[in-house]
Design an enzyme around this catalytic site. Structure first.
Site, PDB file in Angstrom:
ATOM      1  N   GLY C  29       0.791  -1.229   0.000  1.00 13.74           N
ATOM      2  CA  GLY C  29       0.000   0.000   0.000  1.00 13.74           C
ATOM      3  C   GLY C  29       0.818   1.271   0.000  1.00 13.74           C
ATOM      4  CB  CYS C 241     -23.778 -14.105 -21.148  1.00 16.44           C
ATOM      5  SG  CYS C 241     -23.327 -13.247 -19.620  1.00 16.44           S
ATOM      6  CB  CYS C 263     -20.689  -9.002 -19.048  1.00 14.16           C
ATOM      7  SG  CYS C 263     -21.656 -10.297 -18.282  1.00 14.16           S
TER       8      CYS C 263
END
Lengths: 372, 277, 289
Positions: C29, C241, C263
């Site tokens: 991080g 889909c 999607c």
């Protein structure tokens, strides 16, 4: 592959690139030569080299050709090319007192040792479009050259090789009188190394070496805007041009085997500005003094060198009160390649992010409706 | 250690300093600026203790070094020399001036509260009043918005800020209200030590009285130790048990507040008290 | 491209990038500054991710590049061309086949393994920029873990809007220490970063920072006990889909103007369509198992 992926995107960028090449040439004119750009668009070439941070007039001319004259795009091409070159060595610092002067002026004194030397300047020309250039022929161009040289009683070789005098620096006159504050902290680190912004990311507070490096490859327009803001009212700098020089300086590098020897690499055209301002640095005590802001860039670019010299002195303020005094603000926003890249990236698709934004805004609206 | 705060040998100088700085400055010379090298000696040789529940006053005119001293206590400035022990941090065995900035931040958030003369310094005027209090609580690991808001309401009620103003920004508040929000924020984590720097200076007289009342009441109810810095002996008289008088960066007199008021020893203290209306 | 070095960058530069990447992995991080080079694509167009990828990639790697989840997005195509031409690696659109995936703003729907690396392109790596414009001050705040202003920012959102308004660039606490920007992935993808098997590398070219989330690291989105973190959800599934467990994008049919959900991970969607047609296809598991 197990399934057929849609390849529309791939196709689209290929075709767009073809179209781009076609647009560059579509009118069927004779292709412009690199020589023509280098010699007749010399200030554009200089700017591309300076902002592209690579001294190579031929490649700069090529970049301008390829970029169809777009200055930032051309300097971007040079920078990207630069990334592929390994760093072999550092040259010695150039000595501008050895400059072969093309132009040299001072605004501090009417007469200076060596004299004012206007050189090829547009400053005192009338900015009228010269319609006759619309139809300029090769014969006319040749006539202009020979007429000029005849009047000088010189031939072309003599102009090239003629001895140009060197000049003592105007700033030194003030230095000798003790009026110029000479920084005690040098531009080198204590171990003799010099910070290098192309190897290390900026970190704040920066060294002066870092500030000058960032500015010398900065975008001319951005430097102009910041410097202008500080002298127009957002700041309290009252600059005087101690000296502005344009000319050629030799470049040497240390000999890799014999440390006492140097190798001459060639000469480069630079613009140098020394800007005299009243001492701004709160940490400097003592007699009332002047400080000198320093500007230097590749090629002939006076606006840039002067702006850089002004900003060199605005950024010494301890508690920045205006944008041009804030080194983070200035240094993070002057690089043309970075700023144009980021602004243009908004053209990229942001479907995913925008969908996420839509979801948030709708969710908030639902909550507010439920409350009513 | 039974005293809550121990300060030893604190000094703060601005400038490069020389061997004579301390010798040539102070009340007997009537100056803070070293005549030899121009260094400013904001305060030197400062030492005192504060006991649990005690309210200590530091009084002096501007330039006496009292504000610089209190700034070093809240780590807003680093002292040039000195030691600072807090009973609530490692049982008073560590000099907290020497801690890392991370540890100092812990102490600021958990063990101290500060109220500045200028609300700009103690508050984020662009965040809501509740948000300002939340800031302190969030740093002490509060993680429940409902609980945070309850605590903020409690504090604002105590400092007499109308609850309906909780989600408004202090930049729209009056000076007296801003000081009350600052006090709420400073008290948020029940700190054992509260620092107050000229908190009523610049307020209207009637507002001053109510803010002082509030501070006195908090001291009584919560048993917090306080250090009250003021140029005004009437503030000191109203709030404190014990007083330190500072001039030109040094302590010139200290003792019980009542005693000092009744029978000031140092000429400077006498002057300050005589100038009380 | 033969006039350029393998992987475009010169070897010294690649070594520097690898050193900085190792440092980033060692301090999860933490944003490691590096001497970011100008690339042949514009700043802001993935130069950070590109440099990280080019310093990692070698013969035998299989590369996938996605932009907004799509392999076919124009910029993804451009970056994929550049990387594969300069490093001569094979490319794929299949998440399962790739060894290195470079991405902008998404994490693929299929769970990635410890044999794969995901490289994120990051426009603005500094999560504190919203509350603090100065870099010098932000670095101090990270060093002291002085995150109060970020937290108050979230508190103020809740007070004013009844929820945290951040949609992408959602702040996460990494390994209990630094708060960092997971790049502009939607909230939907944030939980995938927590205790993953995959190495996540983040490159910000313009801002000259590299950071990392190593495998098996705690990654916790900032949230309150009574206002827990939540992700995007949809009332219906993908129009193509039928998936109801993926991140969907709204789009308009260019002929009818009707609004549909699709999607965003086009490779996954394609596989699901094949599966729907009972064709043989290998589909990986989701990140939840």
């Amino acid at each position: 592959m197990a399934y057929v992926a849609v390849r529309g995107g791939q196709q689209a960028i290929k075709e767009a690139e073809k179209l781009l090449h076609y647009y560059r040439l579509k009118d069927g004119e004779q292709p412009i030569t690199i020589n023509q750009i280098r010699t007749q668009m010399r200030l554009a070439v200089d700017k591309a080299m300076s902002e592209g941070s690579l001294y190579d007039p031929d490649l700069a001319a090529l970049a301008l050709k390829q970029a169809e004259g777009d200055a930032i795009e051309a300097s971007f091409l040079l920078r990207a090319f630069r990334s592929t070159l390994p760093r072999q060595a550092y040259t010695d610092a150039i000595d501008t007192s050895k400059m072969e002067i093309v132009r040299r002026i001072s605004a501090t004194f009417k007469e200076v040792p060596g004299g004012q030397y206007l050189g090829p300047t547009r400053d005192y020309t009338k900015r009228l479009l010269r319609m006759e250039l619309m139809e300029e022929t090769e014969a006319e161009a040749k006539a202009t050259i020979s007429e000029f040289l005849e009047n000088l009683n010189l031939n072309a070789e003599e102009v090239e090789s003629g001895q140009v005098p060197t000049f003592p620096r105007v700033i030194n006159l003030l230095k000798e009188e003790g009026l110029i504050h000479v920084p005690t902290q040098g531009e080198r680190n204590t171990d003799g190394s010099v910070d290098d912004i192309t190897r290390d990311a900026l970190s704040f507070p920066t060294s002066r070496a870092v500030r000058l490096q960032a500015m010398t490859r900065g975008e001319t327009g951005a430097l102009l805007a910041f410097a202008y803001s500080s002298v127009r009212g957002y700041g309290d700098v009252h600059p005087t041009i101690g000296e502005l020089r344009v000319g050629y300086v030799p470049v040497y590098m240390p000999h890799p085997i014999y440390p006492e020897e140097t190798i001459a690499l060639g000469r480069i055209l630079v613009t140098e500005a020394e800007i005299v301002v009243r001492q701004q640095d709160e940490n400097v005590s003592g007699a009332a003094q002047f400080a000198v802001g320093y500007g230097l860039c590749f090629g002939h670019n006076e606006d840039k060198a002067i702006s850089m010299g002004i900003l060199d002195q605005t950024m010494v303020a301890e508690n920045p009160a205006s944008p041009a005094q804030d080194e983070e603000f200035v240094l993070y926003h002057i690089d043309g390649i970075e700023s144009s890249g980021f602004i243009s990236h908004f053209k990229l698709p942001h479907y995913v992010d925008f969908q996420a934004e839509l979801q948030r805004v709708r969710s908030i609206n639902r909550k507010e409706e439920n409350e009513v | 250690m039974d005293n809550r705060v121990s300060i030893r040998n604190v000094s703060k100088i601005y400038g490069k300093g020389c061997d004579s700085c301390i010798e040539l400055t102070g009340p007997e010379h009537g100056r803070n600026r070293c005549p030899k090298c121009g260094t400013i000696v904001a305060c030197a040789d400062i030492g005192f203790d504060v006991y649990p529940g005690e309210v200590l006053g530091i009084v002096g005119e501007s330039g006496s070094g009292k504000s610089t001293l209190v700034k070093t206590l809240y780590f807003d400035e680093a002292p040039t020399t000195g030691e600072f022990y807090l009973q609530d941090f490692e049982e008073g065995l560590s000099n907290v001036y020497g801690l890392s900035s991370l540890q100092k931040r812990y102490i600021r958030n958990h063990l101290m509260g500060m109220v500045y003369q200028n609300p700009h310094l103690g508050l984020r005027l662009d965040y809501s009043a509740g948000g300002n209090i939340a800031e302190k609580l969030l740093m002490a690991d509060w993680n429940h918005v409902g609980d945070i808001r309850e605590r903020a309401k409690e504090l604002l009620t105590k400092t007499e800020i109308p609850i309906e103003r909780m989600d408004d920004k202090p930049k729209y508040f009056s000076g007296g209200m801003q000081q009350r929000v600052q006090i709420s924020k400073a008290l948020a984590n029940n700190p054992p030590l509260l620092l107050l720097d000229e908190v009523t200076t610049g307020l209207d007289v009637s507002v001053q009285a109510s803010v002082l009342d509030l501070i006195r009441q908090i001291g009584r109810e919560l048993g917090i130790s306080m250090i009250v810095v003021s140029h005004d002996f009437s503030v000191i008289r109203m709030l404190t048990n014990r007083t330190i008088v500072m001039k030109n960066g040094r302590i010139v007199e200290q003792g019980l507040t009542d005693q000092i008021m009744e029978d000031p020893q140092h000429a400077y203290t006498q002057l300050l008290i005589n100038s009380l209306i | 491209m033969s006039m350029y070095n393998y992987g475009f960058l010169d070897e010294n530069t690649k070594r520097e990038l690898r050193r900085k990447t190792l440092k980033a992995v060692a301090i999860p991080g933490y944003q490691v500054p590096f001497g970011s080079r100008e690339m042949p694509v514009a700043r802001g167009w993935g130069t950070g991710g590109l440099q990280v990828t080019l310093s990692l990639i070698g013969l035998g790697d299989v590369l996938k590049v996605i932009d907004q989840g799509s392999d076919d997005s124009v910029n993804a195509c451009n970056l994929r061309d550049l990387i594969s031409e300069t490093s001569e690696v094979d490319t794929t659109t299949d998440t399962l086949e790739a060894t290195v995936i470079q991405t902008r703003h998404r994490i693929p729907e299929e769970k990635m393994t410890d044999e794969q690396i995901l490289v994120f392109q990051v426009p603005t790596p500094e999560i504190l920029r919203t509350v603090e414009p100065s870099e010098q001050e932000s670095r101090r705040m990270h060093a002291e873990r002085d995150y109060s202003r970020l937290w108050v920012h979230l508190y103020e959102d809740i007070v004013e809007w009844k929820e945290i308004r951040i949609s992408y660039d959602y702040p996460v606490l990494v390994n209990g220490h630094y708060i960092c920007d997971p790049s502009p992935i939607p909230r939907f993808d944030v939980p995938k970063l927590h205790q993953a098997e995959t190495l996540f590398l983040f490159g910000a070219g313009r801002e000259k920072r590299i950071y990392a989330i190593p495998p098996h690291t705690d990654v916790i989105p900032l949230q309150f006990e009574d206002y827990p973190f939540n992700v995007e959800s949809y009332e219906s599934g993908c129009e193509k889909c039928g998936s109801t467990h993926t991140y969907l994008e709204e789009s308009f049919d260019s002929n009818t103007g009707e609004r549909y959900l699709y999607c965003s991970d086009t490779s996954y969607c394609g596989k699901q369509q094949l599966k729907g047609q009972h064709q043989p296809v290998e589909i990986g598991v989701g990140w939840n198992g």
